[in-house]
Design a protein around this motif. Structure first.
Motif, PDB file in Angstrom:
ATOM      1  N   SER A  84       0.844  -1.198   0.000  1.00  0.00           N
ATOM      2  CA  SER A  84       0.000   0.000   0.000  1.00  0.00           C
ATOM      3  C   SER A  84       0.879   1.248   0.000  1.00  0.00           C
ATOM      4  O   SER A  84       2.059   1.187   0.320  1.00  0.00           O
ATOM      5  CB  SER A  84      -0.920   0.004   1.224  1.00  0.00           C
ATOM      6  OG  SER A  84      -0.163  -0.038   2.409  1.00  0.00           O
ATOM      7  N   THR A  86       0.538   3.957   1.929  1.00  0.00           N
ATOM      8  CA  THR A  86       0.842   4.386   3.301  1.00  0.00           C
ATOM      9  C   THR A  86       0.510   3.231   4.234  1.00  0.00           C
ATOM     10  O   THR A  86      -0.285   2.353   3.887  1.00  0.00           O
ATOM     11  CB  THR A  86       0.004   5.622   3.712  1.00  0.00           C
ATOM     12  OG1 THR A  86      -1.375   5.263   3.729  1.00  0.00           O
ATOM     13  CG2 THR A  86       0.234   6.787   2.757  1.00  0.00           C
ATOM     14  N   ALA A  89      -3.263   2.820   4.644  1.00  0.00           N
ATOM     15  CA  ALA A  89      -4.074   2.604   3.445  1.00  0.00           C
ATOM     16  C   ALA A  89      -4.257   1.109   3.170  1.00  0.00           C
ATOM     17  O   ALA A  89      -3.409   0.289   3.544  1.00  0.00           O
ATOM     18  CB  ALA A  89      -3.400   3.267   2.249  1.00  0.00           C
TER      19      ALA A  89
END
Length: 148
Positions: A84, A86, A89
């Motif tokens: 992902s 972040t 996320a």
């Protein structure tokens, strides 16, 4: 030396850990050798292994034939694999997701640079090779895609 004496030497070898006897007297030379049980077992095992096809090789061949139908996306650099953008996320793709050519599949961080790895074809994700946050090497498989 009588035949009974030779038989006694043979029995001595059988009953002990002795693997070799050399006897010499009045021009008569006798050498008796016995394979150790470990060496005999290793020889027998290596012969048996040589005759039986390796199950791992057979499985790899079958997997390679199956994998020929799929496109493998490989890491273009050495770095850290992230699923992902972040930590909070959701993953960019999941197993079974349909993807488009150019769609971001993951991020490989190298020297603090975040590199998006994109799909080369339209298709379906059939395998994800790494867990989030694991190190990857150059050329190491990241995903397998079943192209449409």
């Amino acid at each position: 030396m009588e035949i009974n004496d030779i038989k006694e030497l043979i029995e001595l070898i059988k009953e002990t850990d002795i693997t070799e006897i050399h006897y010499e007297k009045d021009g008569l030379k006798i050498t008796l050798k016995r394979e150790s049980t470990a060496a005999a077992a290793a020889t027998a095992a290596s012969v048996a292994i040589a005759q039986v096809p390796d199950a791992g090789e057979l499985a790899n061949e079958a997997r390679e034939k199956e994998d020929d139908n799929y496109l493998t996306i490989k890491s273009p650099i050495v770095g850290t694999f992230y699923r992902s953008a972040t930590p909070a996320a959701p993953p960019l793709v999941e197993l079974g997701d349909s993807v488009r050519k150019g769609q971001a599949l993951c991020i490989v961080e190298a020297m603090k640079l975040m590199n998006e790895i994109e799909s080369e074809v339209n298709g379906t994700i059939v395998k994800i090779f790494h867990e989030n946050g694991t190190a990857v090497e150059y050329g190491e498989p990241l995903f397998q895609i079943n192209p449409l």
